[in-house]
Design an enzyme around this catalytic site. Structure first.
Site, PDB file in Angstrom:
ATOM      1  N   ARG A 100       0.817  -1.214   0.000  1.00  4.74           N
ATOM      2  CA  ARG A 100       0.000   0.000   0.000  1.00  4.74           C
ATOM      3  C   ARG A 100       0.852   1.266   0.000  1.00  4.74           C
ATOM      4  NH1 ARG A 100      -4.159   0.066   4.476  1.00  4.74           N
ATOM      5  NH2 ARG A 100      -4.968   1.736   3.175  1.00  4.74           N
ATOM      6  N   CYS A 101       2.153   1.124   0.175  1.00  4.92           N
ATOM      7  CA  CYS A 101       3.071   2.263   0.267  1.00  4.92           C
ATOM      8  C   CYS A 101       3.734   2.512  -1.088  1.00  4.92           C
ATOM      9  CB  CYS A 101       4.132   1.971   1.328  1.00  4.92           C
ATOM     10  SG  CYS A 101       5.479   3.169   1.375  1.00  4.92           S
ATOM     11  N   SER A 102       3.639   3.730  -1.579  1.00  2.00           N
ATOM     12  CA  SER A 102       4.214   4.046  -2.891  1.00  2.00           C
ATOM     13  C   SER A 102       5.732   3.894  -2.894  1.00  2.00           C
ATOM     14  CB  SER A 102       3.813   5.448  -3.339  1.00  2.00           C
ATOM     15  OG  SER A 102       4.346   6.432  -2.469  1.00  2.00           O
ATOM     16  N   ARG A 143       6.519   0.219  -3.126  1.00  5.95           N
ATOM     17  CA  ARG A 143       6.273  -0.285  -4.485  1.00  5.95           C
ATOM     18  C   ARG A 143       7.363   0.186  -5.445  1.00  5.95           C
ATOM     19  NH1 ARG A 143       1.084   1.606  -3.286  1.00  5.95           N
ATOM     20  NH2 ARG A 143       1.316   3.259  -4.833  1.00  5.95           N
TER      21      ARG A 143
END
Length: 114
Positions: free
Chosen positions: A10-12, A15
């Protein structure tokens, strides 16, 4: 040793770091650390490899940080125990490669250990 990323999909930044590793031809083991929290011993070892204090690896703006009054805690062992018990407090992503570690903030910071 295999490359491992402590990942939160969920963390940019997490990712982006994972994508960067894959672009470099690596196929890291993905540890969903929110579901599979690191132990106190693992956290100590990673902090040593990172050269960071426990607080420097903590997400100090998380509600859990305030709710647990961790800003008032000066004992490193207590901070490490809090991260092990509440992995959401751990800054992400952490990449482990051979005997080194890096925090992927920014994602390109992990290139230094590859």
């Amino acid at each position: 040793m295999k490359t491992v990323i402590w990942h939160n999909p969920r963390c940019s930044k997490s990712r982006q770091t994972l994508a960067l590793l894959k672009d470099k031809g690596l196929d890291p083991d993905i540890r969903l650390y929110l579901d599979n929290a690191p132990s106190v011993d693992e956290l100590r070892a990673v902090l040593t490899k990172l050269g960071l204090t426990p607080r420097a690896l903590m997400r100090t703006k998380e509600a859990d940080y305030r709710e647990q009054a961790l800003g008032d805690v000066s004992d490193d062992a207590a901070l490490i125990a809090a991260m092990a018990a509440t992995p959401k407090l751990i800054e992400r992503p952490v990449v482990l490669h051979e005997d080194r570690a890096a925090l992927g903030r920014p994602p390109e910071a992990v290139l230094d250990i590859l």
